[in-house]
Design a protein around this motif. Sequence first.
Motif, PDB file in Angstrom:
ATOM      1  N   LEU A   1       1.921 -10.961  -0.981  1.00  0.00           N
ATOM      2  CA  LEU A   1       1.199  -9.711  -1.203  1.00  0.00           C
ATOM      3  C   LEU A   1       2.201  -8.578  -1.387  1.00  0.00           C
ATOM      4  O   LEU A   1       3.127  -8.437  -0.592  1.00  0.00           O
ATOM      5  N   VAL A   2       1.973  -7.773  -2.408  1.00  0.00           N
ATOM      6  CA  VAL A   2       2.849  -6.638  -2.669  1.00  0.00           C
ATOM      7  C   VAL A   2       1.990  -5.391  -2.816  1.00  0.00           C
ATOM      8  O   VAL A   2       1.174  -5.292  -3.742  1.00  0.00           O
ATOM      9  N   GLU A   3       2.193  -4.455  -1.888  1.00  0.00           N
ATOM     10  CA  GLU A   3       1.459  -3.189  -1.935  1.00  0.00           C
ATOM     11  C   GLU A   3       2.234  -2.157  -2.746  1.00  0.00           C
ATOM     12  O   GLU A   3       3.472  -2.201  -2.809  1.00  0.00           O
ATOM     13  N   SER A   4       1.503  -1.232  -3.331  1.00  0.00           N
ATOM     14  CA  SER A   4       2.115  -0.124  -4.053  1.00  0.00           C
ATOM     15  C   SER A   4       1.162   1.059  -4.038  1.00  0.00           C
ATOM     16  O   SER A   4      -0.016   0.908  -3.687  1.00  0.00           O
ATOM     17  N   GLY A   5       1.684   2.221  -4.401  1.00  0.00           N
ATOM     18  CA  GLY A   5       0.831   3.391  -4.520  1.00  0.00           C
ATOM     19  C   GLY A   5       0.954   4.397  -3.397  1.00  0.00           C
ATOM     20  O   GLY A   5       0.336   5.462  -3.443  1.00  0.00           O
ATOM     21  N   GLY A   6       1.731   4.070  -2.379  1.00  0.00           N
ATOM     22  CA  GLY A   6       1.900   5.023  -1.293  1.00  0.00           C
ATOM     23  C   GLY A   6       2.745   6.209  -1.723  1.00  0.00           C
ATOM     24  O   GLY A   6       3.308   6.237  -2.816  1.00  0.00           O
ATOM     25  N   GLY A   7       2.815   7.201  -0.846  1.00  0.00           N
ATOM     26  CA  GLY A   7       3.617   8.375  -1.163  1.00  0.00           C
ATOM     27  C   GLY A   7       3.252   9.541  -0.282  1.00  0.00           C
ATOM     28  O   GLY A   7       2.591   9.391   0.744  1.00  0.00           O
ATOM     29  N   LEU A   8       3.714  10.703  -0.698  1.00  0.00           N
ATOM     30  CA  LEU A   8       3.467  11.950   0.020  1.00  0.00           C
ATOM     31  C   LEU A   8       2.378  12.729  -0.705  1.00  0.00           C
ATOM     32  O   LEU A   8       2.451  12.912  -1.929  1.00  0.00           O
ATOM     33  N   VAL A   9       1.387  13.173   0.050  1.00  0.00           N
ATOM     34  CA  VAL A   9       0.274  13.911  -0.534  1.00  0.00           C
ATOM     35  C   VAL A   9      -0.145  15.007   0.428  1.00  0.00           C
ATOM     36  O   VAL A   9       0.008  14.849   1.652  1.00  0.00           O
TER      37      VAL A   9
END
Length: 119
Positions: free
Chosen positions: A4-12
């Motif tokens: 499983l590979v997650e993506s899309g996180g960040g600072l908001v």
Amino acid sequence: QVTLVESGGGLVQAGGSLRLSCLASGGTISTYKMGWFRQAPGKEREFVARITWSSGMTSYADSVKGRFTISRDNAKNTVYLQMNSLKGDDTAVYYCAVGRSPLARYDYWGQGTQVTVSS
């Protein structure tokens, strides 16, 4: 073995939105459910949302109901978490997981993606 590979996180900023993605590969034919969990600093990992792979039935933690939406694209072996109206309390590392049965446990976990909500 499922990877499983997650993506899309960040600072908001607070009140903003993010969409997380989790791509599953290898042995996904036996997937019963996929879930999102999160762990904030100094806290235990907690359930966020889950979706049943075949029926699309969903469930959510009370803390995110009405703000987060879990969905899946079976053809792409991908599950998404749309997060709206983000709050500081949503700051955490978000993990996706795969479960191969209706039982409570999850069998495979991703490495996580950081979500930071600034006020």
